[in-house]
Design an enzyme around this catalytic site. Structure first.
Site, PDB file in Angstrom:
ATOM      1  N   CYS A  68      -5.158   6.620  -3.878  1.00 25.76           N
ATOM      2  CA  CYS A  68      -4.463   5.331  -3.865  1.00 25.76           C
ATOM      3  C   CYS A  68      -3.079   5.535  -4.452  1.00 25.76           C
ATOM      4  O   CYS A  68      -2.940   5.859  -5.633  1.00 25.76           O
ATOM      5  CB  CYS A  68      -5.247   4.295  -4.660  1.00 25.76           C
ATOM      6  SG  CYS A  68      -4.418   2.690  -4.796  1.00 25.76           S
ATOM      7  N   CYS A  90       0.867  -1.175   0.000  1.00 31.13           N
ATOM      8  CA  CYS A  90       0.000   0.000   0.000  1.00 31.13           C
ATOM      9  C   CYS A  90       0.905   1.227   0.000  1.00 31.13           C
ATOM     10  O   CYS A  90       1.626   1.472   0.971  1.00 31.13           O
ATOM     11  CB  CYS A  90      -0.912   0.000   1.229  1.00 31.13           C
ATOM     12  SG  CYS A  90      -1.896   1.494   1.418  1.00 31.13           S
TER      13      CYS A  90
END
Length: 274
Positions: free
Chosen positions: A218, A72
């Site tokens: 993101c 991530c």
């Protein structure tokens, strides 16, 4: 069960971060889902910080549906900032299941993370059968039922498919996202991005994250989108990827090493009772 944790976000992409370096905290999938549920505490991803013999710490990422994620980008930047405050270092190296990620703490809350090289071979995405990853031939419909065909597949530690369209707001990503995320073509599911090239230096995007849904930002999608644009000669080496609450700066060097730079929030300590 009661313990302390941290809340942070990168451009609204928010995380609950639990430091397990001194005390191991074991959570069930049901407990992870509860923590991520916005009717309880709420976050896009839960991050566990574990001890590592090879880096400053090891990170484990969980999506809001309880599934584990290999990496991530925004979460890594947040944890790098958190750990830098703890150990008083401006360069932080973190281990993830997709490899080691090095970060630098720059001015104020600005963090740059080296994501590494993208993968584009069909079996590296992964895709369930051999295909041209520069055009998967996937069909999506806009809100007027017009069909758009394409899809560029890129892996930057997790799988992404990017559609370059004229107007990202003409598509309902809440409908498109879950259908493509769970398509049989993607054995490990997939993140889905709608992107518009604004100029050689700017891309606007909307992202559906596998296991988390529609998110405000993101980091890995920004990297994957910039890389897909670069190999198609749509942008220059440095590009701003525009999200709802701000931008991430992506640099793709001549050796295709991807760097991501952007702000992280202040650190907020919370007490969790399960």
């Amino acid at each position: 069960m009661s313990f302390n944790a941290f809340k942070m976000d990168g451009l609204g992409n928010d995380f609950i971060i639990i430091d397990c370096r001194n005390e191991r905290i074991n959570l069930s999938k049901k407990q992870i889902i509860k923590l991520c549920d916005r009717s309880f505490l709420g976050c896009d991803q839960l991050i566990l910080i574990n001890k590592s013999n090879h880096s400053d710490a090891e990170l484990v990422f969980y999506n809001s549906d309880g599934s584990e994620s290999t990496t991530c980008g925004n979460g890594t930047r947040c944890v790098a900032y958190l750990i830098s405050k703890d150990i008083n270092k401006n360069e932080i190296n973190l281990t993830t299941k997709s490899g080691n990620l090095s970060s630098k703490i720059l001015d104020s809350n600005l963090v740059e993370t080296v994501i590494g090289k993208a993968k584009t071979n069909w079996n590296e995405i992964p895709i369930s059968k051999e295909m041209n990853t520069k055009n998967l031939g996937l069909q999506i419909k806009d809100k007027n039922e017009n069909i758009f065909e394409g899809g560029i597949a890129v892996n930057v530690g997790n799988p992404h498919t990017i559609f370059f369209v004229d107007d990202i707001n003409k598509f309902d990503l809440n409908k498109i996202g879950p259908l493509l995320e769970n398509d049989a073509l993607f054995p490990q599911k997939c993140n889905i991005t709608l992107a518009r090239i604004e100029s050689k230096k700017k891309i606007s995007v909307k992202v559906w994250e596998r296991g988390a849904g529609l998110t405000k930002a993101c980091g890995s999608a920004a990297c994957a989108t910039a890389f897909a644009a670069k190999v198609n000669n749509l942008i220059e080496d440095n590009v701003e990827v525009v999200f709802e609450l701000g931008n991430l700066s992506i640099n793709i060097a001549d050796d295709n090493i991807i760097k991501m730079k952007g702000p992280v929030s202040d650190i907020k300590m919370i007490e969790i009772k399960l």
